[in-house]
Write an enzyme that holds these catalytic residues in place. Structure first.
Site, short mmCIF file in Angstrom:
data_model
loop_
_atom_site.label_atom_id
_atom_site.label_comp_id
_atom_site.label_asym_id
_atom_site.label_seq_id
_atom_site.Cartn_x
_atom_site.Cartn_y
_atom_site.Cartn_z
N THR A 263 9.64 79.83 8.33
CA THR A 263 9.03 79.13 6.82
C THR A 263 8.62 78.16 7.73
OG1 THR A 263 11.27 79.07 6.39
CG2 THR A 263 10.31 81.19 6.31
N THR B 88 6.85 81.49 3.56
CA THR B 88 6.94 82.24 4.60
C THR B 88 5.61 82.87 4.52
OG1 THR B 88 7.97 83.52 6.34
CG2 THR B 88 8.44 83.94 4.12
N SER C 254 16.09 88.53 3.82
CA SER C 254 15.59 87.14 4.16
C SER C 254 16.70 86.82 4.13
CB SER C 254 14.30 86.29 3.24
OG SER C 254 14.00 85.28 3.47
N ARG D 164 8.98 87.77 -2.84
CA ARG D 164 8.98 87.94 -2.14
C ARG D 164 8.17 89.57 -1.88
NH1 ARG D 164 10.49 87.18 3.52
NH2 ARG D 164 12.32 88.29 4.07
N GLY E 190 13.05 78.26 10.06
CA GLY E 190 14.29 79.23 11.26
C GLY E 190 14.76 80.42 10.81
#
Length: 604
Positions: free
Chosen positions: A415, A433, A487, A112, A510
């Protein structure tokens, strides 16, 4: 009605403001734009399979498996090609979560993005004290976080990879040099990416001399990306991406953005480190009626992902399913949808209250498993009545009250997802993403001066735009230096609890709706006996602790009216997922790809 419109604008994006008026909505749902429906057959394979959002990316993963690579090798090659052919959704300028199973051990790799060291919690607060709109925040350098996907993939490869690191880059480099055909979805999304036209590098690459997006079928070459990938393949990401000319170019473009500069620094890039986290595994349906099977062990990503916790809260608040009772003509009845949507309200209320980067925010009662405590969820499920409860309030797991304010609803973007199972039964679920379509709509050529490059993420808009509530209480998911934004990505691996056999790999793009897309697939396959392709094809539905959103045109009018009669505020919209899933079936594997996207499954 005014509050309903306001909620939709925050939760699903400004485009939906038009959708709340009469006549019926015309605007495509956000955070994921709809791009049509192409029926998919489902794919049966004997030994291995690769599922991803673009056929050329799937082909790259397939070739790596045929060359002797394992599931992780194939996933990396697939991801690198997605960076080229699907830049609207993912790429090397973004982040990812990866679940990996090597036949004995399960691991969760966190790539991330992180907030730059120079930010503070008022990053998105304007001089007049009001928060920026999402539109104001997304485009430009302000929302760019330190990219994490490459560092994470390289760290996972050092531990689990089989083929040499450089070998995995060959398909993406070759395709970047030779060119690929622009797909329908990329062409569609370019039409709405006005920020790209104002970025010199992106405008030169994505648009023709008249400023129009390249048409579907146009052969597009990306020599800048090929050169950057070639360096990373040879030198590793730490030297060739997080330092040196590529890092300098990213920082220059973020800080030098004319309209919305950001704070990313070379020191942020050099300091980035991926995290290996402890996966969360939850036994589900072990209390099913006799003869219904042993249930599943569902394993997913821990915070900073809210995916697994929220999915499993929803599932645990639903009774064991029965297709004859729950479905009519193969689609959920209003009574079943009512309970699902109400469970979703309760789960999303907890999500807004508690879940954030665990390096900055403590879990309730010191344990994220408190949110999945059976007694707690039994109490929460008891709140579901015969009519909609309206807005739900967060609970108090193990009586651990929070000092934080709940996060207000705001849009979360999309993503891409990759699932791979290799010939030894090793598996990957990788969700990747750049956040919004084409991220921050800034493109870096890596300092090469060549045409093309890669887009940079706008991941910091996944933090709460408002850091505190009116009483001054901090929001758990507020911006802080070095913090990873919450997330909804939900890469998921499913196992048989009796013998530990791998049963499934799945995930979806989504935004926050990822949670519903994954939950739908798990419910339909476990409770209603559907194969993954049939499950993916089911209508998408969701509630984010506001109105109930239904995929337009896929549920009977009587079902929609039935929900309204139960007190639901309902809106029907295009509500596209991008699910990819592979399940154990018939002595081999069976893969499903979302008909709402361009993906396929391939294997032997």
């Amino acid at each position: 009605m005014r509050l309903f419109v306001k909620w939709l604008a925050l939760a699903l994006g400004p485009a939906l403001l038009l959708a709340c008026a009469s006549p019926p909505p015309l605007a495509p749902a956000q955070p994921e734009a709809a791009s049509g429906w192409t029926a998919k057959p489902g794919w049966a394979t004997r030994h291995f399979a690769v599922a991803a959002a673009n056929p050329q990316a799937v082909e790259a993963g397939y070739r790596i498996l045929k060359a002797g690579g394992n599931a992780l090798d194939a996933a990396i090659a697939t991801q690198l090609v997605l960076a080229l052919v699907e830049p609207q959704s993912s790429g090397i300028g973004g982040g990812a979560f990866l679940m990996h199973w090597d036949g004995r051990n399960l691991s969760a790799w966190d790539g991330r993005e992180t907030a730059p060291a120079a930010v503070d919690e008022r990053l998105f607060i304007k001089p007049d004290g009001r928060p920026m709109s999402m539109g104001e925040a997304v485009v430009g350098g302000r929302a760019v976080g330190t990219p994490g996907v490459l560092a994470m993939l390289e760290a996972a490869h050092r531990r689990h990879g089989r083929l040499p690191w450089a070998r995995l880059f060959e398909p993406a480099i070759a395709l970047s040099e030779q060119g690929f055909e622009v797909g329908a979805r990329m062409h569609l999304l370019l039409g709405g990416a006005s920020g790209l036209r104002r970025d010199a590098v992106a405008a030169r690459y994505f648009f023709d001399a008249d400023g129009k997006p390249w048409p579907q079928g146009q052969r597009l070459r990306n020599p800048a990306l090929a050169e950057v990938l070639r360096r990373i393949a040879a030198e590793g990401s730490e030297q060739a991406f997080y330092r040196g000319s590529v890092a300098r170019d990213m920082v220059r473009r973020v800080r030098g953005h004319a309209g919305n500069p950001g704070l990313l620094s070379e020191a942020d890039l050099a300091a980035y480190r991926p995290r290996e986290r402890q996966p969360l595994c939850t036994d589900w349906r072990r209390d099913a009626p006799a003869g219904a099977g042993p249930g599943w062990r569902v394993c997913g990503f821990p915070p900073p992902s809210s995916g697994h916790l929220t999915v499993m809260q929803i599932l645990a608040m639903l009774p064991p399913g029965d297709a004859a009772r729950d479905l009519q003509d193969g689609k959920p009845r209003a009574a079943w949808l009512h309970r699902y949507l109400e469970a979703s309200r309760l789960a999303f209320a907890d999500r807004a209250q508690y879940i954030a980067d665990p390096d900055f925010v403590d879990a309730p009662a010191g344990d994220w498993a408190s949110l999945l405590d059976p007694d707690y969820l039994h109490q929460r499920a008891a709140l579901i009545g015969p009519r909609s409860m309206g807005e739900a309030q967060a609970g108090t797991p193990r009586q651990a009250r929070s000092a934080h304010a709940p996060q207000a609803a705001q849009v979360e973007h999309g993503t891409s997802h990759i699932s791979v199972i290799d010939g030894e039964g090793h598996a990957v679920a990788l969700t990747t993403t750049v956040e919004a379509a084409f991220g921050a709509q800034i493109m870096s050529d890596g300092g090469t001066g060549l045409v093309g490059g890669f887009v940079l993420n706008n991941q910091l808009t996944d933090f709460s735009m408002l850091p505190r509530d009116a009483q001054g209480r901090p929001v758990a998911n507020r911006v802080e230096p070095g913090k990873r934004p919450r997330s909804s990505m939900s890469p998921t691996l499913v196992f048989d609890p009796r013998d530990g056999r791998l049963l499934m790999s799945l995930g979806s793009p989504g935004g926050q709706a990822i949670i519903h897309f994954v939950a739908k697939t798990l419910l339909a396959t476990q409770d209603w006996g559907m194969d993954v392709q049939s499950a993916i094809n089911l209508p998408n539905v969701g509630n984010f602790n506001g109105p109930s959103v239904l995929e337009r045109g896929l549920l009977p009018p009587a079902t929609v009216q039935g929900l309204r009669a139960l007190g639901h505020q309902v809106i029907e919209l295009d509500f596209p997922s991008g699910l990819q899933a592979i399940e154990r079936r018939g002595g081999g594997w069976f893969g499903g790809a979302d008909p709402r996207r361009e993906g396929i499954v391939k294997g032997d």
